[in-house]
Enzyme design. Structure first.
Site, PDB file in Angstrom:
ATOM      1  N   ARG A  51      11.530  -6.020   4.676  1.00 16.21           N
ATOM      2  CA  ARG A  51      11.215  -4.589   4.593  1.00 16.21           C
ATOM      3  C   ARG A  51      12.211  -3.802   5.434  1.00 16.21           C
ATOM      4  O   ARG A  51      12.526  -4.177   6.558  1.00 16.21           O
ATOM      5  CB  ARG A  51       9.789  -4.321   5.098  1.00 16.21           C
ATOM      6  CG  ARG A  51       9.507  -2.820   5.244  1.00 16.21           C
ATOM      7  CD  ARG A  51       8.060  -2.463   5.107  1.00 16.21           C
ATOM      8  NE  ARG A  51       7.242  -2.895   6.220  1.00 16.21           N
ATOM      9  CZ  ARG A  51       5.930  -2.662   6.302  1.00 16.21           C
ATOM     10  NH1 ARG A  51       5.311  -2.001   5.340  1.00 16.21           N
ATOM     11  NH2 ARG A  51       5.249  -3.104   7.328  1.00 16.21           N
ATOM     12  N   ARG A  68      -0.657  -9.105  13.359  1.00 15.43           N
ATOM     13  CA  ARG A  68      -1.177  -8.032  12.499  1.00 15.43           C
ATOM     14  C   ARG A  68      -2.065  -8.607  11.400  1.00 15.43           C
ATOM     15  O   ARG A  68      -3.054  -7.984  11.020  1.00 15.43           O
ATOM     16  CB  ARG A  68      -0.015  -7.217  11.914  1.00 15.43           C
ATOM     17  CG  ARG A  68       0.647  -6.363  12.996  1.00 15.43           C
ATOM     18  CD  ARG A  68       1.993  -5.845  12.569  1.00 15.43           C
ATOM     19  NE  ARG A  68       1.892  -4.918  11.465  1.00 15.43           N
ATOM     20  CZ  ARG A  68       2.885  -4.638  10.634  1.00 15.43           C
ATOM     21  NH1 ARG A  68       4.049  -5.249  10.777  1.00 15.43           N
ATOM     22  NH2 ARG A  68       2.711  -3.765   9.686  1.00 15.43           N
ATOM     23  N   ARG A  71      11.489  -2.478  11.193  1.00 16.31           N
ATOM     24  CA  ARG A  71      10.529  -1.990  12.200  1.00 16.31           C
ATOM     25  C   ARG A  71      10.281  -3.051  13.258  1.00 16.31           C
ATOM     26  O   ARG A  71      10.196  -4.227  12.946  1.00 16.31           O
ATOM     27  CB  ARG A  71       9.203  -1.644  11.513  1.00 16.31           C
ATOM     28  CG  ARG A  71       9.173  -0.240  10.928  1.00 16.31           C
ATOM     29  CD  ARG A  71       8.023  -0.033   9.982  1.00 16.31           C
ATOM     30  NE  ARG A  71       6.742  -0.566  10.435  1.00 16.31           N
ATOM     31  CZ  ARG A  71       5.618  -0.501   9.711  1.00 16.31           C
ATOM     32  NH1 ARG A  71       5.625   0.095   8.531  1.00 16.31           N
ATOM     33  NH2 ARG A  71       4.498  -1.018  10.162  1.00 16.31           N
ATOM     34  N   LYS A  82       0.825  -1.211   0.000  1.00 11.88           N
ATOM     35  CA  LYS A  82       0.000   0.000   0.000  1.00 11.88           C
ATOM     36  C   LYS A  82       0.857   1.258   0.000  1.00 11.88           C
ATOM     37  O   LYS A  82       0.629   2.179  -0.779  1.00 11.88           O
ATOM     38  CB  LYS A  82      -0.915   0.042   1.241  1.00 11.88           C
ATOM     39  CG  LYS A  82      -1.873  -1.101   1.357  1.00 11.88           C
ATOM     40  CD  LYS A  82      -2.735  -0.983   2.615  1.00 11.88           C
ATOM     41  CE  LYS A  82      -1.961  -1.044   3.908  1.00 11.88           C
ATOM     42  NZ  LYS A  82      -1.315  -2.345   4.173  1.00 11.88           N
ATOM     43  N   ARG A 116      -9.107   1.587   8.883  1.00 14.15           N
ATOM     44  CA  ARG A 116      -8.766   0.201   9.179  1.00 14.15           C
ATOM     45  C   ARG A 116      -9.880  -0.495   9.937  1.00 14.15           C
ATOM     46  O   ARG A 116      -9.750  -1.672  10.273  1.00 14.15           O
ATOM     47  CB  ARG A 116      -7.512   0.172  10.038  1.00 14.15           C
ATOM     48  CG  ARG A 116      -6.241  -0.163   9.282  1.00 14.15           C
ATOM     49  CD  ARG A 116      -5.121  -0.140  10.301  1.00 14.15           C
ATOM     50  NE  ARG A 116      -3.987  -0.900   9.953  1.00 14.15           N
ATOM     51  CZ  ARG A 116      -2.900  -0.403   9.364  1.00 14.15           C
ATOM     52  NH1 ARG A 116      -2.860   0.848   8.990  1.00 14.15           N
ATOM     53  NH2 ARG A 116      -1.860  -1.176   9.158  1.00 14.15           N
TER      54      ARG A 116
END
Ligand code: ADP
Ligand code: ADP
Ligand code: ZN
Length: 213
Positions: free
Chosen positions: A127, A171, A160, A13, A88
């Site tokens: 990531r 998540r 992260r 996204k 969300r």
């Protein structure tokens, strides 16, 4: 043009939202980036949000909605925006709709970047994020020019805390319970558009551009 990005954590996204923002000259608004900037600056909001983010849980709607509504009221949002990571939950979507209806406005497109859960754990481990400017890379798919350093601002890239495998599973669960219902919500409004997020990032973007025009 007002656009919402939907998709599991790690679907791409943010990557696509940045490209949309560049091409269509609208701001890219990421509630996750806003929270991370607050955590970095040690604000009260940041400390509150961190409690939830570290566990892979959603920050409560009251906090999140206020931040988002303040942000979209800024001058640079006059010609639209691309929202990444908001809404969300159904209540967040309803608050946004209501705020827009009050100014005779609405969301134009909800772009669902579709990636199966199986692909995600692998993607998240690779990531790397710049907490300074919000740029995102992937060690294999989208590497920075110099390892560990942000192309855009020269700061150090990090994994992260919430991208560690133990939190990513949570998540994904949270996504399926709380966020996935938004797919039906926007489909019912006739503005949902789904793209295959497993494709190369350039091909995903081409599919989005053909939708937005
Ligand atoms: P990703 O892009 O990987 O999905 P984000 O940067 O969007 O991650 O979000 C990171 C975390 O910030 C979320 O797991 C959640 O704790 C919090 N967050 C971001 N946006 C929202 C939102 N709209 N509502 C509640 N929590 C949010
Ligand atoms: P989200 O905002 O949905 O959480 P990101 O845009 O941060 O997702 O992308 C998650 C990770 O996957 C990042 O490391 C990013 O560089 C990488 N990525 C994004 N799009 C693609 C793609 N089409 N193919 C492979 N990796 C991608
Ligand atoms: Zn940077």
């Amino acid at each position: 043009m007002k656009i919402i990005m939907l998709g599991v954590p790690g679907a791409g996204k943010g990557t696509q939202a940045k490209m949309i923002a560049d091409k269509y000259h609208v701001p890219h608004i990421s509630t996750g980036d806003i929270f991370r900037a607050n955590i970095k600056n040690g604000t009260e909001l940041g400390m509150e949000a961190k409690k939830y983010m570290d566990q892979g849980l959603l920050v409560p709607d009251e906090l999140t909605v206020k931040i988002l509504l303040d942000r979209v009221a800024k001058n640079d949002c006059e010609n639209g925006y691309v929202l990444d990571g908001f809404p969300r939950t159904i209540p967040q979507a309803e608050v946004l709709d209501k705020a827009l209806a009050e100014i005779n406005d609405k969301i134009d497109f909800a772009i669902n970047v579709d990636v199966p859960d199986e692909n995600i754990i692998r993607r998240m481990g690779g990531r790397r994020a710049c907490l300074s400017c919000g740029a995102t890379y992937h060690v294999e798919h989208i590497p920075p020019k110099k390892e560990g350093i942000c192309d855009a601002c020269g700061k150090e890239l990090v994994l992260r805390d919430d991208d560690k495998p133990e939190t990513v599973g949570n998540r994904l669960d949270v996504y399926h319970k709380q966020t996935q219902p938004l797919i039906d919500f926007y489909n019912a409004k006739g503005i949902l558009k789904t793209v295959d997020g497993t494709a190369d990032m350039k091909d995903v973007f081409a599919a989005i551009v053909s939708i937005l025009g």
